[in-house]
Design an enzyme around this catalytic site. Structure first.
Site, PDB file in Angstrom:
ATOM      1  N   SER A 123     136.043  -6.885 103.373  1.00 43.79           N
ATOM      2  CA  SER A 123     136.135  -5.561 102.715  1.00 43.79           C
ATOM      3  C   SER A 123     135.290  -4.612 103.507  1.00 43.79           C
ATOM      4  O   SER A 123     135.408  -4.402 104.805  1.00 43.79           O
ATOM      5  CB  SER A 123     135.848  -5.878 101.252  1.00 43.79           C
TER       6      SER A 123
ATOM      7  N   ASP B 131     147.490  -6.885  98.999  1.00 43.79           N
ATOM      8  CA  ASP B 131     146.030  -6.490  98.866  1.00 43.79           C
ATOM      9  C   ASP B 131     146.262  -5.235  97.978  1.00 43.79           C
ATOM     10  O   ASP B 131     146.772  -4.213  98.364  1.00 43.79           O
ATOM     11  CB  ASP B 131     145.297  -6.018 100.131  1.00 43.79           C
TER      12      ASP B 131
ATOM     13  N   HIS C 154     143.487  -9.360  98.271  1.00 45.08           N
ATOM     14  CA  HIS C 154     142.020  -9.118  98.703  1.00 45.08           C
ATOM     15  C   HIS C 154     140.853  -9.999  99.189  1.00 45.08           C
ATOM     16  O   HIS C 154     140.080 -10.090 100.014  1.00 45.08           O
ATOM     17  CB  HIS C 154     141.486  -7.655  98.149  1.00 45.08           C
TER      18      HIS C 154
END
Length: 466
Positions: free
Chosen positions: A264, A378, A413
């Protein structure tokens, strides 16, 4: 009809009697050293019975009557001592066999053929949603097979989270984090493992890399205490330079290039650091962005996430479109999930071409292979789109090293290493109280993404650091 939660509660009590249609006595199976347990009603075989976390095992029931309904349960405990469980029922084949590698369950905590479905579909038996944190070192997974109210067999698989002989070392003052590596003199290739916006060191991924022979340093680059910025804003890239200097000064760590593995915002940082420092030999970026975005500040101020030589790195501001605000308002009393993906999509739409160009990371400067891992669903930010942007730029600049982008459409994610419970990874708690932040994907999609991407990530690090 028996509910999934009822079965999990019975698993907690250690019994499925009454749930599989028979209340007779339970035969006690005989266990052998080779992972086989059997009694007069059949045989349970599990192999191997000692594995690392990212290694699969096989499970087969044989010797039962064709058409027999066999229930298999799995139980383990997390780092906090909470019990997790899963189950699946199967109909034995014409040969009296159930094989989880080829058979789909008739019912259970997962639905399709999935050799490690009993792992990724596990849930806490107290009924609460949670993210599974494995105990460090070895932990036991108990697998039980039963039919007609009788236990066919029970086997325990020891799963090792990290190397069996682990060495850890805390970083010095001015640098927060822990080094994880196998015991011994080495020298081991070094990797820095960069966490995301949660602000906690990525200990899990570091332990997994240590099990593969790496000296994995998991630094913390923002949050308390005072040695680092207290928020994810204007974090100096030079902090990673200090991390590299310390990591490669360890006697058991190989000198020279190190790898970067980030997730991320940590993936954004990994790509940026890889394009900035010549000591980076490979980059693996989970849920990446090839654009520098605004930092995450307590007061909502728009500033860069990173600095270099004291100056903010050019960035693209996020935006809060009415749809996101409406989702927050609607979700607060109802406890729904909010997707922040539009804040980045609209941010790109509103930013000028010049601003986007200035904030785009020159990934072509990375002196090594690059792997991007993303989920098509995501919901935090559009990592699959961002990953394609990185690949396109690298190819346009004829990057001389391998470039790979592993995308799983049904993943979100929270992609990571394989063979862990994924049922708590589609959303996380978020302010205001009672709401959650959507991460996206399905537990099965995340499990597939974990399995497919992990060997590619390991190959990238091996290729760049060999």
């Amino acid at each position: 009809m028996i509910s999934r939660r009822s079965v999990l509660q019975c698993i907690t009590a250690g019994s499925l009697v009454g749930l599989v249609g028979h209340t007779g006595s339970t035969a006690q199976p005989e266990s052998t050293a080779d992972g086989t347990a059997q009694n007069a009603t059949g045989k349970l075989r599990v192999s191997p019975t000692s594995v690392h976390y990212d290694e699969p095992f096989t499970l087969m029931v044989s010797g039962v009557a064709p058409g027999t309904v066999v229930t298999i349960t799995a139980r383990t405990f997390d780092r906090e001592g909470r019990q997790w469980a899963s189950f699946a029922t199967f109909t034995a084949s014409s040969k009296g066999v159930v094989d989880i590698e080829t058979h789909a369950p008739d019912a259970g905590t997962y639905e399709t053929v999935s050799p490690m479905g009993l792992i990724w579909s596990m849930r806490p038996t107290d009924g609460e949603s949670s993210i599974y944190a494995p105990p460090e070192g070895g932990s036991d997974l108990t697998l039980t097979a039963s039919a007609d109210g009788r236990q066919i067999g029970q086997q325990t698989v020891t799963r090792w989270f990290g190397p069996k002989k682990l060495h850890t070392e805390a970083s010095p003052d001015g640098l927060l984090g822990t080094l994880f590596r196998p015991s011994g003199d080495g020298p081991y290739p070094g990797v820095m493992v960069l966490h995301g916006s949660g602000g906690q060191p990525a200990v899990g991924s570091a332990l997994m890399l240590a099990a593969h022979g790496y000296a994995a340093f998991a630094p913390q680059y923002f949050g308390p205490p005072d040695a680092v910025p207290d928020q994810l804003a204007e974090v100096p890239l030079e902090y990673l330079q200090r991390g590299y200097d310390w990591l490669t000064s360890r006697p058991a760590v190989r000198d020279g290039s190190v790898g970067l593995l980030g997730t991320s915002k940590g993936a954004e940082l990994a790509l940026l650091a890889g394009a900035t420092f010549d000591w980076v030999g490979a980059v693996a970026a989970y849920a990446p962005s090839g654009i520098v975005w605004a930092g995450l500040t307590y007061g909502g101020e728009m500033t860069s996430s990173w600095t270099l030589d004291g100056d903010p790195v050019p960035f693209v501001p996020t935006a809060f479109p009415p749809s996101v605000i409406a989702d927050y308002v609607a979700s607060w009393p109802l406890g729904g999930s909010v997707s922040l993906r539009p804040t980045y999509e609209v941010g790109l739409e509103q930013a000028s071409t010049e601003r986007i160009s200035e904030a785009t990371i020159p990934v072509e400067n990375i002196d090594g292979p690059v792997t991007l891992v993303s989920g098509g669903d995501d919901r935090l930010w559009p990592s699959a789109t961002f990953g394609r942007m990185v690949v396109r730029r690298l190819r346009n600049h004829e990057h001389p090293y391998p470039v790979r982008h592993v995308t799983t459409e049904t993943a979100g994610h929270a992609i990571s290493f394989p063979y862990q419970p994924t049922t708590g990874l589609t959303a996380i708690s978020s302010p205001p109280p009672g709401t959650t932040m959507a991460l996206g994907g399905s537990p099965e999609g995340l499990a597939r993404a974990n399995k497919e991407s992990w060997p590619v990530v390991l190959s990238t690090l091996e290729g760049g650091l060999s």
